[in-house]
Design a protein around this motif. Structure first.
Motif, PDB file in Angstrom:
ATOM      1  N   LEU A   1     -37.959  17.798 -26.694  1.00 14.75           N
ATOM      2  CA  LEU A   1     -37.829  18.301 -28.044  1.00 14.75           C
ATOM      3  C   LEU A   1     -36.959  17.163 -28.710  1.00 14.75           C
ATOM      4  CD1 LEU A   1     -38.543  19.811 -30.631  1.00 14.75           C
ATOM      5  CD2 LEU A   1     -36.891  21.485 -29.957  1.00 14.75           C
TER       6      LEU A   1
ATOM      7  N   SER B   1     -44.395  21.116 -33.784  1.00 20.61           N
ATOM      8  CA  SER B   1     -44.540  22.264 -33.279  1.00 20.61           C
ATOM      9  C   SER B   1     -45.821  22.723 -32.615  1.00 20.61           C
ATOM     10  CB  SER B   1     -44.244  23.342 -34.232  1.00 20.61           C
ATOM     11  OG  SER B   1     -44.876  24.605 -33.942  1.00 20.61           O
TER      12      SER B   1
ATOM     13  N   ILE C   1     -37.580  24.645 -33.302  1.00 23.07           N
ATOM     14  CA  ILE C   1     -37.316  23.217 -33.649  1.00 23.07           C
ATOM     15  C   ILE C   1     -36.536  23.334 -35.023  1.00 23.07           C
ATOM     16  CG2 ILE C   1     -38.635  21.264 -34.663  1.00 23.07           C
ATOM     17  CD1 ILE C   1     -41.067  22.130 -33.095  1.00 23.07           C
TER      18      ILE C   1
END
Lengths: 595, 156
Positions: free
Chosen positions: B26, B49, B59
């Motif tokens: 991420l 996402s 996130i």
């Protein structure tokens, strides 16, 4: 030597920002233009450490040390030094000395230094693996792959007495041993390059000047603990260091020194870079692992320690950049050699980023046990601008102040702790008489409050409360009770916080309160800031006897608070004054006074 | 969830594909998004996402935790003034004030024409040159108040 001369140009971030890259390009162009390009090799190296005097250019074999070089000086350096063999005196550091050459060893800044970690910085081109190899690079890796068992590697570290350079000083061999003993099919090696201490850049310079040493050391660790994958967690704010690591990793893979079947030994090890994103708390190992996993970087309770359950719940060995940089040397020269350097409690050297109100700021590496006085006054050349020394802060926002009385303390892990500070990662900030100790404590606390992850209450609430108290004091509203509260809140934070960030956050304020009680007292009882820094507690006025009415101050005042006729003494309207100090700077006659 | 669509460049899409199956991807993906747009907008976070199948809330939690990620568009030239300890002691705060006065900007703000934005940042690792500021990535060391108008003019 294949070349007649070698020209080394500093390519560290500090010098690059002073156009070292243009100097490098101009030197190449001038060599070509003046017809000596086949006789001279020009190398862009890592940081020389003497950042105060940058950009730095060194010419070998004469060892001429040129400082504050400008791109336009390239022509003269080539035509005079290279072609006519005459040093360009005006650019030499030691220009007043009668010596023919200004030898590097004669520069005070370098005299007390001893370089292990920074051994290659300023000597090699960090983007060329061959230059690292030429200076014994990867020979330690070869040795451990073919001649040493994991226990022998760890035994060598044990003999060396190396302790972690990230701050806490935990014995490195124990970390390695715990990870080795943990049984699992997958283990990890992690390099902590999240240098968050504001005012420290040792790791950045090491990675920029000698990236291969970290790669080699991590691979050695992989072999010792039985791991095949490493991660380097580095701040995204260090683009040059990231770039050089990427180049180094690619070259190491090409040479078969990283990846599958390293040097035909059957051992596989590879490294990936993971970027930090500007969170100081991620220097804490459990928070760092959370961040690599892609989460918010929140510390986790220990135990379990990362050596047992670390990255993705697998045993993980984490060391900081400086610790890694020591490993290849220890393997090559032996733990016994390393053990002899330093003190009984701390072996080897320590790199410090010497900054603040010091004459020669820069990166210094000294043997453990060197005194602060030697670092500040011999290596650092003392306080700039003839001011009086006040204190040194080591350990950054987790450390404390060290005063004149303790300047002769030998620097090692135990010695610094005894006087209320800590080794920390290596920031060393020098303060002079103009710095207000309460203001500096407030600065650090502001930082830790901002960087607190908010997970545990003692750190989140305690830090904020301490900061509020300091704001009260610097605004002239402090009371004696505030001092008592500082002590009790500080104690609660030390005892109750989950990680080192919270546990050490009260250190700057508690240690400054211990060593400078009278300065806190002046703020609280007399509503006075002795250093003249806290704006709410000072006022500016013009001494009518000294003012000649030049109007310089009135023209500089951003709010028009100064009035007076030309050639007549001026006055400051106290109600309108915003205490910016512009008039003080503007006055050439010393007529503006601070109270 | 926002209605606005956002277009990722082919390069970014390829990058996300490469990282899709790597654990802990991420933050690396968010870095790439920020380097493409200069910041991570709500729409961009929404798209990440969907692409990575990570809940938007997670996130957003990561984005707001780390100082490096920007949630609003910076100016064409982002001014960063270092407020590390060395720079602070050598007057970094006066540099921030001066730039603020000259451009009529608050820290964290952006000029009306979108040209300059101003940030006070933690140590950028050039402590030997304190006080330090950067504009659009170019580093200026040993800055004095008087030099600032000249420095800004270079970018005007």
């Amino acid at each position: 030597m294949a070349f007649r001369n070698y020209i080394l140009v500093c390519g560290g971030t500090g010098c690059e920002s002073s156009r070292a890259d243009d100097i490098y390009k101009n030197l190449i162009a001038e060599c070509e233009a003046q017809g000596v390009k086949d006789e001279v090799q020009i190398v862009k190296t890592g940081c020389f450490g003497f950042c105060e005097q940058g950009p730095i250019v060194k010419i070998l074999p004469e060892d001429s040390f040129y400082v504050q070089v400008k791109p336009e000086d390239a022509k003269e350096l080539i035509s005079e030094h290279i072609i006519k063999g005459r040093e360009v005196t005006r650019l030499l550091y030691n220009k007043d000395k009668s010596h023919k050459h200004a030898q590097v060893e004669e520069i005070e800044f370098y005299q007390k230094q001893f370089r292990i970690v920074l051994r290659n910085c300023g000597f090699i081109d960090p983007e060329k693996i061959d230059e690292y190899i030429a200076r014994d690079g990867y020979s330690a890796l070869e040795k451990v792959l073919f001649d040493m068992t994991p226990d022998e590697i760890i035994g060598e570290l044990k003999t060396s007495g190396l302790r972690g350079r990230g701050g806490a000083g935990f014995p490195t061999w124990m970390k390695w041993n715990f990870t080795k003993m943990a049984e699992n099919d997958q283990k990890f090696v992690v390099c902590n390059a999240d240098e968050g201490d504001p005012g420290a850049y040792m790791d950045r310079s090491t990675l920029e000047g000698d990236p291969h040493t970290v790669l080699e050391a991590m691979t050695i660790c992989g072999k010792a603990i039985g791991a095949n994958q490493g991660y380097i967690y580095i701040r995204a704010e260090y683009p040059l260091a990231i770039h050089r690591l990427e180049v180094a990793m690619e070259q190491a893979r090409e040479y078969g020194l990283l990846g599958k079947d390293i040097l035909g030994s059957g051992f596989d090890f590879d490294i990936e870079i993971r970027l930090g994103a500007g969170a100081f708390v991620c220097g804490e190992e459990t928070a760092l692992l959370q961040s690599i996993e892609g989460f918010r970087g929140m510390p986790q309770p220990r135990p379990p320690f990362p050596a047992v359950k670390g990255l993705w719940q697998k045993p993980t060995c984490i060391n900081n950049v400086e610790t890694w940089a020591n490993i290849p040397v220890i393997i090559n020269k032996g733990g016994a050699w390393f053990q002899k350097i330093g003190t009984a409690d701390s072996h080897g050297t320590k790199v410090f980023a010497l900054t603040g109100k010091i004459k020669n700021s820069g990166l210094v590496e000294v043997p453990m046990g060197t005194t602060l006085r030697e670092i500040v006054f011999d290596v650092g050349g003392g306080i700039a601008n003839g001011k009086e020394f006040k204190a040194v802060q080591t350990g950054g926002p987790s450390g404390g102040v060290i005063t004149k009385e303790n300047l002769d303390t030998p620097i090692d892990f135990g010695g610094l702790q005894k006087i209320g500070s800590m080794m920390g990662s290596g920031g060393m900030i020098v303060m002079d008489e103009d710095d207000c100790i309460v203001d500096v404590a407030k600065f650090y606390l502001n930082f830790t409050v901002d960087e607190s992850c908010g997970k545990c209450a003692p750190c989140r609430i305690g830090g904020r409360s301490l900061l509020n108290i300091l704001e009260k004091i610097t605004n002239g509203k402090g009371t004696q009770r505030d001092i008592d509260n500082i002590h009790s809140i500080g104690l609660a934070m030390r005892k109750g916080s989950l990680c080192a960030l919270g546990q050490t956050a009260p250190n700057p304020i508690l240690s400054s309160l211990k060593y400078f009680p009278e300065e806190y007292k002046a703020h609280i009882e007399e509503k006075r800031c002795p250093a003249g820094k806290c704006k709410k507690l000072i006022s500016y006025s013009i001494n009518v006897d000294k003012c000649i009415g030049c109007t310089a101050c009135a023209r500089k005042c951003p709010v028009g608070a100064i009035s007076g006729e030309r050639k007549q003494a001026h006055i400051i309207d106290q109600a309108a004054c915003i205490k910016c100090g512009a008039c003080l700077v503007a006055c050439k006659f010393g007529a503006v006074e601070v109270h | 969830m926002s209605e606005n669509k956002i277009e990722f460049s082919p390069e970014l899409v390829v990058f996300i594909d490469e990282w899709r199956d790597k654990p802990g991807n991420l933050i690396m993906v968010l870095h790439k998004v920020q380097s493409e747009f200069g910041y991570v907008s709500r729409e961009a976070a929404d798209e990440v996402s969907k692409q990575l199948d990570i809940p938007f809330a997670k996130i957003w939690g990561v984005l707001t935790f780390y100082h490096f990620f920007k949630l609003t568009k910076p100016g064409d030239y982002n001014i960063q003034v270092c407020m590390g300890t060395a720079c602070y002691l050598k007057g970094g705060d006066a540099i921030v004030d001066e730039i603020g006065n000259l451009l009529n900007l608050e820290v964290g703000g952006i000029t009306d024409d979108g040209k300059f934005s101003l940030e006070a940042v933690r140590c950028i690792g050039c402590c030997g040159l304190a006080p330090v500021m950067t504009i659009g990535g170019e580093v200026f060391g040993k800055v004095t108040k008087n030099q600032i108008p000249g420095i800004l003019k270079k970018f005007a």
